[in-house]
Design an enzyme around this catalytic site. Structure first.
Site, PDB file in Angstrom:
ATOM      1  N   ASP A 280      67.302  44.654  66.443  1.00 49.08           N
ATOM      2  CA  ASP A 280      67.129  45.574  64.563  1.00 49.08           C
ATOM      3  C   ASP A 280      66.338  43.693  64.406  1.00 49.08           C
ATOM      4  O   ASP A 280      66.865  42.922  65.161  1.00 49.08           O
ATOM      5  CB  ASP A 280      68.196  46.006  64.336  1.00 49.08           C
TER       6      ASP A 280
HETATM    7  C1  BGC Z   1      66.234  48.313  59.746  1.00 50.73           C
HETATM    8  C2  BGC Z   1      65.454  49.086  60.895  1.00 50.73           C
HETATM    9  C3  BGC Z   1      63.704  48.874  60.462  1.00 50.73           C
HETATM   10  C4  BGC Z   1      63.656  47.746  60.223  1.00 50.73           C
HETATM   11  C5  BGC Z   1      62.635  47.021  60.315  1.00 50.73           C
HETATM   12  C6  BGC Z   1      65.503  46.667  59.763  1.00 50.73           C
HETATM   13  O1  BGC Z   1      66.629  45.494  58.501  1.00 50.73           O
HETATM   14  O2  BGC Z   1      67.486  48.026  59.688  1.00 50.73           O
HETATM   15  O3  BGC Z   1      66.022  50.169  60.399  1.00 50.73           O
HETATM   16  O4  BGC Z   1      63.305  49.795  61.293  1.00 50.73           O
HETATM   17  O5  BGC Z   1      64.353  46.742  59.846  1.00 50.73           O
HETATM   18  O6  BGC Z   1      61.660  47.274  59.002  1.00 50.73           O
END
Ligand code: BGC
Length: 744
Positions: A280
C-alpha cells in the site's frame, strides 16, 4: 461487445482500428529478464504517483520513464499525459517495456455506483459483477489497466471509516462478493479492451484494527485470521485475481509489508497465489515508523524478503534495492521472481500488442442510459428498509404534499461517497430531485435543509418544522458527509453529526409522519430514531442515481430488497458487535450473572441480514435430510416460505450453521448460504439449500481445517437473529449415499 454500441460511430471506428493493431507478441518475461540491468529490473517494481495527478510528467519523471526506472503509475487522471508517458516507455526506453496505469475504482470510475458496503447490502453477487464489469470498461477505455479493488476487509467495527469500502462483517457474504468483483473486473481475458486487472486489498485483517482507528495494530488469533479475515481473499485468488495489495497495519506484531508469514506462507503457499503483490501507499517507508526497520535500506530489504513485489510510492525500492542486490543482501533470484510477475501481468494485459494508450474516452459525457440504468438498479437494491410502522411506506397516492427536509436532501457531493473515481457531482440526482421527478403531478414537494450536516446552528429548525407541519408527510434526509468515511475517517461517535438528530426530533414533534433516509458510510447507532421515527431507510451513499433510487422505494415503484451486511449497534459501547461471536459460559438469558451490560441490552439495534420488504413473509416446516451424513456428503435443508402480505416482494432467505459442541468454541451462527426469492402475494415456495460436509470444517489450533463428528444445528430465516432450526449429525465415516426419497 454490446457496450460498443453506445460509442459514437467515429469513436467506434477508431476503437476498432486501434484494437486490430497487430504488433509482434511480447517477448517472454524470462527472455526480457535476461536482458535487463539490475536498475531496469528494479524499475519494474517501482510505482509512482505523478507529481501532478491531473497533468503531464515533469522532465525528471520523463527521464525516469525513458531509463526504465518506473514500472507503473497510479491515480493519474490525464489521458494525454498517460499516452505520452506510454509512448516514452515503449519507444524511447531501452527495452520498450510498457507502463502499467493503476487507479482506485472502488465503486465506479466515471459512473459512480453505491459504495461497496451498500453494494454488499444488495446480497446480489451477479449485480456486483455487472457493476465491476461496467467500471472495468470505463476504466480501461481511459487507459487504466489495473484497479486497486475490490476492498475485501471484513470489518466488525463501524467506527472504522473504511468499513464503507468493504463487504461488511461476514466472511461468507464477503467471499461471494469477492469472486463477483474479480470476475466482473477481469472477465476471462485481461487483454480484452474492457477489462482491468483486479487487486483485492488490503491483505489481510486491516479491518480488525484496535479501537476502530485507521492503520491501528491488529492482534488476533490464528483461527480468526484464517476463518474470518482470509476467506474473501481466498475467494478472490480462486477467481483469478491478478494482484493483491498488502494492508498497512502490523498483524500480531509485524507490519504486513514485512510479514513473510502472511505474504509467503499464507498468500503464496497456502492460497497458491501467483500474481503481483503491491504494497500500500508508502507502506515500505512506514516500516521505519512502525519500528521494525532501522533505516531505509532495512525497510526495502524486509519488504522484498517478506514478499512485496511492487513498492507503491515509497521510493525505497528504487533507492535501495539495486545496492542491496549488488551487496548480496537481497538475492537477485528474489528480485527476478518479482520482476517476472510484473512482466507477466503486463503481458496478460496485452500491453505490448495494444495501441499507445489511452485514447480520450468516447463515453464521458453524458453518462449513457445503460450506465445510469445499472447505477439505479444497484442503488435501489442497496437500500435497506429498517422500519415501517403502520406501513406508511410505500407512500399513499393520496399524499398531496411532501416536506423534504435535511442537509443531505439536495446534496450532490456527499452522494458520491468516499471514492468517487472521476465521477462528477453534476451527474448526481439528489433525493429532492428524485422525489420531485417521481411524485404524482398533483403532489407538492417542499424543501428546507433545516441545518447543515455538521455545524452547530439550529437557526433553520423553526422554518423546517413549519414546512413539516404544512405537509402530509415528512422525508428527513440526514447522515454523514462522505469525508466522514473512507480512509483516515474513523469516528468515535456513531450518532448523526452536528444537530441533525435534534432536527429529526423537532420534525417528529410536529406530529406529521416522518420517513428518515439515513445517508452514511457505516452503520449509525440511532436508537431514538429507530424507536420514534415510523419509517427508516439505510441509504448509505448511493452514487449518481441516489435520488431516483430513494424515490422509487418511497413511492413503491420498486420494493426494498436490501439486507444489512453488518450489524447495527445501539451504542458505540457495544462494539465489537457481530452476529457470529462465540458463546460464553454465561450467555444472556442463562441466569443472573450473565455476559452483557448493566445499562444496555446486549442485542443489536438491527441484526446482520435484516431488512424489511413491503410485504410479509412466513417461514414454516423446516426439513433437513438425511439426519446423519458422512464425510463427503451433503445435507439438504429446506423451508416453506410464504408471502403473507399484500404485495409482491423478495425475501433473502439465509442459512446459518451452528456447531454446538466441538473441541474449540464455535460461533453461535455462521452464514452458509442465501437466496433471494420473489413471491407474489399469497404465493408459497419451498426454498432449498445443500450444505456439503466441507462446510462444517473449522480451523484447529494448528491452523489446519478439521471436521469433527457430532451434532450440528441449521437455521433458516430472514436474518442472523431469527429463523427455524433443525439438526443433523456428522458421522466420522463414509456413509452410503441416501436414497432420493430421503431428501426434502
Ligand atoms: C489506500 C489504498 C489505495 C492507495 C492508492 C492508500 O492510502 O490505503 O486503499 O489503493 O492509497 O490510492
Amino acid at each position: 461487445m454490446i457496450r460498443l454500441a453506445i460509442l459514437a460511430p467515429p469513436a467506434l471506428l477508431l476503437f476498432l482500428l486501434l484494437a486490430m493493431d497487430s504488433r509482434p507478441s511480447p517477448p517472454s518475461p524470462r527472455e526480457l529478464l535476461s536482458r535487463m540491468t539490475i536498475e531496469e529490473k528494479v524499475g519494474q517494481l517501482v510505482q509512482e504517483a505523478p507529481a501532478q495527478a491531473a497533468g503531464r510528467l515533469s522532465t525528471e519523471e520523463k527521464r525516469r520513464v525513458r531509463e526504465g526506472r518506473v514500472g507503473s503509475f497510479l491515480n493519474w487522471q490525464d489521458p494525454m499525459g498517460m499516452a505520452e508517458a506510454q509512448r516514452l516507455a515503449r519507444k524511447e526506453s531501452r527495452l520498450g517495456i510498457p507502463l502499467l496505469f493503476a487507479f482506485d475504482i472502488l465503486h465506479g470510475f466515471r459512473t459512480i455506483f453505491p459504495i461497496p458496503l451498500a453494494l454488499a447490502a444488495t446480497w446480489n453477487p451477479p449485480l456486483v459483477e455487472e457493476v465491476a464489469g461496467l467500471s472495468a470498461w470505463e476504466g480501461r477505455s481511459a487507459g487504466i489497466h489495473w484497479t486497486f479493488a475490490p476492498m475485501l476487509d471484513v470489518c466488525r467495527d463501524p467506527r472504522w471509516g473504511r468499513i464503507a469500502e468493504g463487504p461488511g462483517e461476514d466472511p461468507f457474504l464477503a467471499s461471494e462478493l469477492a469472486s463477483a468483483w474479480v470476475r466482473g473486473f477481469q472477465g476471462d481475458d485481461l487483454a480484452s479492451r474492457d477489462r482491468l486487472a483486479a487487486c483485492p486489498k488490503h491483505f489481510v485483517a486491516y479491518g480488525a484494527g484496535e479501537g476502530g482507528r485507521d492503520y491501528a495494530a491488529v492482534d488476533l488469533s490464528l483461527g480468526k485470521l484464517l476463518e474470518v479475515y482470509l476467506p474473501p481473499f481466498t475467494a478472490a485468488v480462486h477467481a483469478g485475481a491478478a494482484s493483491v495489495m498488502t494492508a498497512f497495519p502490523s498483524v500480531n506484531g509485524l507490519p504486513v509489508a514485512a510479514n513473510p508469514f502472511l505474504l509467503r506462507t499464507l498468500l503464496r503457499q497456502k492460497l497458491d497465489f501467483r500474481g503481483v503483490v503491491v504494497s500500500d501507499w508508502n507502506a515500505v517507508g512506514e516500516l521505519l515508523v512502525h519500528g521494525v526497520a532501522a533505516d531505509a535500506e532495512d525497510a526495502a530489504r524486509l519488504a522484498m524478503k517478506a514478499g512485496v513485489d511492487v513498492d507503491m510510492a515509497s521510493g525505497l525500492f528504487a533507492a535501495k534495492l539495486p545496492g542491496l542486490v549488488r551487496a548480496g543482501k537481497v538475492p537477485e533470484a528474489l528480485l527476478d521472481q518479482a520482476v517476472e510477475r510484473v512482466l507477466a501481468l503486463k503481458a496478460k494485459l496485452g500491453l505490448w500488442s495494444s495501441p499507445a494508450e489511452p485514447q480520450v474516452p468516447p463515453w464521458v459525457d453524458p453518462l449513457p442510459a445503460t450506465s445510469r440504468g445499472l447505477a439505479l438498479r444497484a442503488a435501489r437494491e442497496g437500500i435497506v428498509l429498517l422500519r415501517n410502522q403502520r406501513e406508511i411506506l410505500p407512500l399513499s397516492p393520496r399524499v398531496r404534499s411532501i416536506a423534504v427536509i435535511g442537509p443531505l436532501a439536495d446534496d450532490r457531493r456527499n452522494a458520491l461517497g468516499p471514492w468517487p473515481g472521476i465521477g462528477r457531482e453534476e451527474d448526481v440526482v439528489t433525493v429532492l430531485e428524485g422525489i420531485r421527478s417521481r411524485a404524482p403531478a398533483a403532489t407538492r414537494v417542499l424543501f428546507a435543509p433545516g441545518c447543515s450536516a455538521d455545524d452547530p446552528s439550529t437557526a433553520g429548525f423553526a422554518g423546517a418544522a413549519r414546512l413539516a407541519e404544512s405537509a402530509d408527510i415528512v422525508v428527513a434526509v440526514v447522515g454523514e458527509q462522505a469525508r466522514m468515511s473512507g480512509e483516515a475517517a474513523s469516528r468515535a461517535d456513531l450518532g448523526l453529526p452536528g444537530r441533525q438528530e435534534e432536527l429529526v426530533r423537532a420534525l417528529v414533534e410536529t406530529g406529521r409522519p416522518v420517513v428518515a433516509i439515513l445517508s452514511s458510510g457505516r452503520p449509525l447507532a440511532l436508537p431514538w430514531i429507530a424507536e420514534h421515527v415510523p419509517a427508516v431507510l439505510a441509504a448509505w451513499f448511493l452514487g449518481v442515481e441516489s435520488g431516483n433510487a430513494v424515490a422509487d422505494i418511497l413511492f413503491g415503484l420498486s420494493s426494498p430488497v436490501g439486507r444489512l451486511p453488518v450489524t447495527i449497534p445501539r451504542a458505540v459501547g457495544q462494539i465489537p458487535i457481530y452476529y457470529g461471536h462465540t458463546n460464553t459460559g454465561r450467555p444472556p438469558g442463562s441466569g443472573r450473572d450473565v455476559s452483557g451490560y448493566i445499562d444496555l441490552p446486549e442485542t443489536p439495534l438491527f441484526p446482520f441480514g435484516y431488512g424489511l420488504a413491503y410485504t410479509r413473509f412466513a417461514y414454516r416446516d423446516i426439513q433437513v435430510a438425511p439426519a446423519v451424513i458422512g464425510h463427503g456428503q451433503s445435507v439438504e435443508a429446506s423451508v416453506l416460505l410464504a408471502n403473507t402480505g399484500p404485495r409482491a416482494g423478495a425475501e433473502t432467505v439465509q442459512l446459518y450453521l451452528r456447531d454446538p459442541a466441538a473441541s474449540l468454541t464455535r460461533p453461535i451462527a455462521e452464514l452458509k448460504g442465501f437466496q433471494r426469492v420473489f413471491l407474489e402475494p399469497g404465493e408459497e415456495r419451498r426454498v432449498r439449500f445443500s450444505l456439503p460436509s466441507e462446510a462444517l470444517a473449522f480451523v484447529g489450533p494448528d491452523g489446519e481445517l478439521r471436521k469433527e463428528a457430532g451434532d450440528f444445528e441449521l437455521r433458516i430465516g430472514p436474518s442472523a437473529a431469527s429463523g427455524l432450526s433443525a439438526s443433523f449429525r456428522l458421522e466420522n465415516q463414509r456413509l452410503p449415499t441416501p436414497s432420493p426419497r430421503g431428501t426434502p
